[in-house]
Design a protein around this motif. Structure first.
Motif, PDB file in Angstrom:
ATOM      1  N   ARG A  41       0.866  -1.165   0.044  1.00 39.37           N
ATOM      2  CA  ARG A  41       0.022   0.052   0.103  1.00 39.37           C
ATOM      3  C   ARG A  41       0.896   1.211  -0.128  1.00 39.37           C
ATOM      4  N   THR A  42       0.569   2.014  -0.969  1.00 40.95           N
ATOM      5  CA  THR A  42       1.497   3.086  -0.870  1.00 40.95           C
ATOM      6  C   THR A  42       0.491   4.632  -0.689  1.00 40.95           C
ATOM      7  N   THR A  43       1.104   5.134   0.471  1.00 43.36           N
ATOM      8  CA  THR A  43       0.474   6.724   0.646  1.00 43.36           C
ATOM      9  C   THR A  43       1.639   7.838   0.494  1.00 43.36           C
ATOM     10  N   LYS A  44       0.804   8.824   0.405  1.00 48.62           N
ATOM     11  CA  LYS A  44       1.956   9.912   0.147  1.00 48.62           C
ATOM     12  C   LYS A  44       1.828  10.750   1.366  1.00 48.62           C
ATOM     13  N   GLN A  45       3.268  10.809   2.068  1.00 49.38           N
ATOM     14  CA  GLN A  45       3.336  11.821   3.326  1.00 49.38           C
ATOM     15  C   GLN A  45       4.219  12.945   2.747  1.00 49.38           C
ATOM     16  N   GLY A  46       3.791  13.993   2.498  1.00 45.25           N
ATOM     17  CA  GLY A  46       4.298  15.338   2.333  1.00 45.25           C
ATOM     18  C   GLY A  46       5.045  15.022   0.771  1.00 45.25           C
ATOM     19  N   VAL A  47       6.419  14.961   0.564  1.00 44.87           N
ATOM     20  CA  VAL A  47       6.642  14.917  -0.845  1.00 44.87           C
ATOM     21  C   VAL A  47       7.004  13.394  -1.041  1.00 44.87           C
ATOM     22  N   GLU A  48       6.814  12.574   0.078  1.00 45.33           N
ATOM     23  CA  GLU A  48       7.679  11.116  -0.021  1.00 45.33           C
ATOM     24  C   GLU A  48       6.246  10.280  -0.216  1.00 45.33           C
ATOM     25  N   HIS A  49       6.709   9.186  -1.057  1.00 48.06           N
ATOM     26  CA  HIS A  49       5.701   8.069  -1.051  1.00 48.06           C
ATOM     27  C   HIS A  49       6.221   7.069  -0.113  1.00 48.06           C
ATOM     28  N   ARG A  50       5.169   6.534   0.774  1.00 51.06           N
ATOM     29  CA  ARG A  50       5.512   5.527   1.742  1.00 51.06           C
ATOM     30  C   ARG A  50       4.938   4.402   1.258  1.00 51.06           C
ATOM     31  N   ASN A  51       5.513   3.280   1.462  1.00 50.96           N
ATOM     32  CA  ASN A  51       5.177   1.899   1.024  1.00 50.96           C
ATOM     33  C   ASN A  51       5.064   0.968   2.345  1.00 50.96           C
ATOM     34  N   ALA A  52       4.205  -0.238   2.275  1.00 53.97           N
ATOM     35  CA  ALA A  52       3.960  -1.031   3.529  1.00 53.97           C
ATOM     36  C   ALA A  52       3.342  -2.106   2.639  1.00 53.97           C
ATOM     37  N   VAL A  53       4.015  -3.456   3.319  1.00 51.85           N
ATOM     38  CA  VAL A  53       3.352  -4.585   2.730  1.00 51.85           C
ATOM     39  C   VAL A  53       1.873  -4.617   3.407  1.00 51.85           C
ATOM     40  N   ARG A  54       1.251  -5.066   2.568  1.00 55.30           N
ATOM     41  CA  ARG A  54      -0.233  -5.327   2.986  1.00 55.30           C
ATOM     42  C   ARG A  54      -0.274  -6.817   3.568  1.00 55.30           C
ATOM     43  N   GLU A  55       0.628  -7.222   4.486  1.00 57.33           N
ATOM     44  CA  GLU A  55       0.742  -8.550   5.253  1.00 57.33           C
ATOM     45  C   GLU A  55      -0.575  -9.066   5.444  1.00 57.33           C
ATOM     46  N   ALA A  56      -1.475  -8.481   6.338  1.00 62.27           N
ATOM     47  CA  ALA A  56      -2.588  -8.811   6.733  1.00 62.27           C
ATOM     48  C   ALA A  56      -3.689  -9.268   5.600  1.00 62.27           C
ATOM     49  N   ASP A  57      -3.748  -8.340   4.783  1.00 62.58           N
ATOM     50  CA  ASP A  57      -4.597  -8.691   3.653  1.00 62.58           C
ATOM     51  C   ASP A  57      -4.269  -9.887   2.882  1.00 62.58           C
TER      52      ASP A  57
END
Lengths: 104, 104
Positions: free
Chosen positions: B69-85
């Motif tokens: 899952r990618t989210t935008k935080q300020g000028v950065e894109h943050r990514n996290a594995v959708r492990e639970a999903d």
């Protein structure tokens, strides 16, 4: 005479195995072959009606990834999953993937 | 503003997950993200020096398969594995694949 290309066990790659199984029809073929005591001919292992060329291509992809071994017996091609080779390389992986193959 | 496309959990397919992980670099990215408490920016999760466009493409493939899952935080894109999903959809699969990702 047709020569089938089979990678040696140490040449089987994770990316290659995942790529070969990243297709619902190929997953069904491998799952079908796993459930058989004797290896099956190309047509018998087909999940449904499929053009012979399409089927041959699926078997080629699986063979080149190291997932199946094809042998010629008379006029037939017999295919068997290289379960021991895959397990030697990536223990538990094939079972883990195939158990989800019918969830969809 | 960029809208990231994330499939819903029930739309995550086995073939899609396998296809997305059928690449050594994407495997490394996911493995790298899994080991982090906080989700990481695109660049931080890169396995090695890689063109930004190549990296963006890898993240897009992983995102569209439902793996991150990618989210935008300020000028950065943050990514996290959708492990639970992924685990909800295919229990144990991701762990089983990733544990072999460093065997090669």
């Amino acid at each position: 005479m047709i020569q089938f290309v089979h990678p040696s066990t140490q040449d089987i790659t994770l990316a290659g195995v995942l790529s070969a199984l990243a297709d619902p029809n190929r997953l069904r073929i491998v799952k079908g072959l796993m459930g058989q005591k004797d290896c099956m001919s190309c047509t018998a292992a087909a999940p449904c009606e499929m053009a012979k060329s399409t089927l041959s291509n699926h078997f080629r992809v699986l063979r080149e990834a190291g997932l199946i071994r094809t042998t010629k017996q008379g006029v037939e091609h017999r295919n068997a999953v290289r379960e021991a080779d895959i397990n030697a390389r990536f223990p538990g992986l094939l079972k883990s993937i195939l158990k989800h193959a019918e969830d969809e």
